[in-house]
Design an enzyme around this catalytic site. Structure first.
Site, PDB file in Angstrom:
ATOM      1  N   THR A 132       0.820  -1.211   0.000  1.00  0.00           N
ATOM      2  CA  THR A 132       0.000   0.000   0.000  1.00  0.00           C
ATOM      3  C   THR A 132       0.857   1.266   0.000  1.00  0.00           C
ATOM      4  OG1 THR A 132      -1.536   1.234   1.414  1.00  0.00           O
ATOM      5  CG2 THR A 132      -0.081  -0.277   2.530  1.00  0.00           C
ATOM      6  N   ASP A 133       0.260   2.362  -0.466  1.00  0.00           N
ATOM      7  CA  ASP A 133       0.950   3.659  -0.387  1.00  0.00           C
ATOM      8  C   ASP A 133       1.026   4.172   1.049  1.00  0.00           C
ATOM      9  OD1 ASP A 133      -1.737   4.340  -0.032  1.00  0.00           O
ATOM     10  OD2 ASP A 133      -1.802   5.806  -1.671  1.00  0.00           O
ATOM     11  N   GLU A 134       0.209   3.589   1.949  1.00  0.00           N
ATOM     12  CA  GLU A 134       0.159   4.117   3.325  1.00  0.00           C
ATOM     13  C   GLU A 134       1.474   3.929   4.070  1.00  0.00           C
ATOM     14  OE1 GLU A 134      -3.261   3.466   5.677  1.00  0.00           O
ATOM     15  OE2 GLU A 134      -4.634   3.594   3.979  1.00  0.00           O
ATOM     16  N   TYR A 158      -2.126  -0.412  11.006  1.00  0.00           N
ATOM     17  CA  TYR A 158      -2.240  -1.100   9.701  1.00  0.00           C
ATOM     18  C   TYR A 158      -1.015  -0.832   8.839  1.00  0.00           C
ATOM     19  CZ  TYR A 158      -3.369  -1.618   4.754  1.00  0.00           C
ATOM     20  OH  TYR A 158      -3.300  -1.940   3.420  1.00  0.00           O
ATOM     21  N   LYS A 162       1.977  -3.331   7.443  1.00  0.00           N
ATOM     22  CA  LYS A 162       2.287  -3.539   6.023  1.00  0.00           C
ATOM     23  C   LYS A 162       3.755  -3.167   5.743  1.00  0.00           C
ATOM     24  CE  LYS A 162      -0.041  -4.610   3.035  1.00  0.00           C
ATOM     25  NZ  LYS A 162      -0.393  -5.971   2.501  1.00  0.00           N
TER      26      LYS A 162
END
Ligand code: NAD
Ligand code: DAU
Length: 354
Positions: A132-134, A158, A162
């Site tokens: 993810t970009d997060e 989260y 990741k």
């Protein structure tokens, strides 16, 4: 044969449906069937011998070792994860367990399997980790979009989980030579999206006459990509990506949340108007902000375009229209999710622990 983990979830299910629409190469789908796993999304594959569903955990070494030995996949695409930021704030443990520990065990199984392949199979094998970009943290309004060179600065449990899994995947390449690929994608939307996430939640709440909860001032920015475009990017990276490399995936569609919610309302006003003649936007309700809420994400997808020739097929305007139409046309899927009926088959089939 490829092994796809977490393919009863939103993106994984779309990926398998797209894969089998374009190829006869079979897929083993390993999924734990958490609350987010929904085999109804794959109902169109019932009886299709190309889709082999296995109920299980990516962290179960015995099971994964057996699957790899039995089916000898040429590639693995790892979607399996706990994916919802709000749930990670409320209870981070499952995120650590699956996203970090589960990915570690999966990598260990894959390392042992890969080590036993002959040289040609070893060279062509791929482990593609979907991320993810997060992991990059949050952007200021004037910052350029995230490139693959941005440092990791995850802010939620989260995204931290990741980020940890991405680092493990990277380490298995550098230490053991495992041919890994990592994709970091922006926010997806489209069919089969669990209605806890912004876009499907707004559609189903609007139709049910419920409030449309907008966190804080609604000016947080996300970068939206139609799910089928994410799937095509993953296929392309699997096909032509360079092992050890990471690829940012996005659609150049930065939008403030409130604009997304208003767009959904306008489309519903057109496609399924309220009986009282008022607009769905009347249901918008500003609520307390998410703790630690990242203000802005944006993906620079130059590398995947330049090196692999990938670009999205949908604009936000075409993708969101298709998405709203899909939810209107698939009320039964929504109702089974909302009533919990989609779990009944799972519980009957696999027992109450599923
Ligand atoms: P999802 O929550 O809809 O689906 C996750 C799936 O993984 C479910 O079917 C669940 O049952 C399964 N699963 C969970 N724990 C498991 C375990 N231990 N073993 C096996 N299966 C397990 O998630 P999604 O939105 O489809 O996201 C898929 C992946 O893509 C995730 O890794 C997520 O981090 C990543 N991602 C998502 C987005 C997005 O916008 N949704 C964007 C970028 C990256
Ligand atoms: O950026 C990629 C990520 O996008 C993925 O890695 C995650 O798995 C996926 O869940 C998604 O994370 P977000 O937190 O961005 O998605 P969510 O749909 O939960 O929220 C989108 C934005 O909308 C976010 O700024 C929070 C806001 N929001 C969300 C909900 C559910 C609201 O304002 N109201 C809501 O009710």
């Amino acid at each position: 044969m490829i092994l796809v983990t977490g393919a009863a979830g939103f993106i994984g299910a779309n990926f398998v449906l797209d894969w089998l629409a374009q190829s006869d190469e079979p897929v083993i789908n390993l999924d734990k069937l958490t609350y987010a796993g929904n085999l109804q999304s794959l109902a169109s594959l019932q009886g299709d011998a190309r889709h082999i569903f296995v109920h299980g955990d990516i962290g179960d070494r015995t099971l994964v070792d057996r699957l790899l030995a039995e089916h000898k996949p040429r590639a693995i695409v790892n979607f399996a994860a706990e994916s919802h930021v709000d749930r990670s704030i409320h209870g981070p443990e499952d995120f650590i367990q699956t996203n970090v520990v589960g990915t570690f065990h999966l990598l260990e199984s894959v390392r042992a399997y890969w080590g036993g392949l002959d040289e040609a199979a070893k060279a062509s094998f791929r482990f593609l980790h979907v991320s993810t970009d997060e992991v990059y943290g949050t952007l200021k309004p004037t910052d350029p979009p995230f490139t693959e060179e941005n440092t990791y600065e995850p802010n939620s449990p989260y995204s931290a989980s990741k980020a940890a899994s991405d680092h493990l995947v990277r380490a298995y390449h550098h230490t053991y030579g495992l041919p890994v690929l990592t994709t970091n994608c922006s926010n997806n939307y489209g069919p089969y999206h669990f209605p806890e996430k912004l876009i499907p939640l707004m559609i189903v709440n609007a139709l049910a006459g419920k409030p449309l909860p907008v966190y804080g001032d609604g000016m947080q920015i996300r970068d939206w990509l139609f799910v089928k475009d994410h799937c095509s990017a993953i296929r392309r990276v699997l096909e032509a990506g360079t092992p050890g490399e990471t690829y940012n995936v996005g659609g150049w569609n930065e939008k403030p949340n409130i604009e997304i919610v208003k767009t959904v309302c306008v489309l519903l006003d057109e496609m399924s108007p309220r009986a009282d003649g008022k607009g769905y936007a009347e249901q918008i309700t500003y609520v307390t902000d998410r703790p630690g809420h990242d203000r802005r994400y944006a993906i620079d997808a130059t590398k995947i375009h330049r090196e692999l020739g990938w670009k999205p097929a949908e604009t936000f305007e075409t993708g969101i229209r298709k998405t709203v139409r899909w939810y209107l046309d698939n009320q039964a899927w929504v109702q089974q999710v909302q009533s919990g009926e989609y779990r009944q088959w799972i519980d009957k089939q696999y027992g109450a622990k599923a």
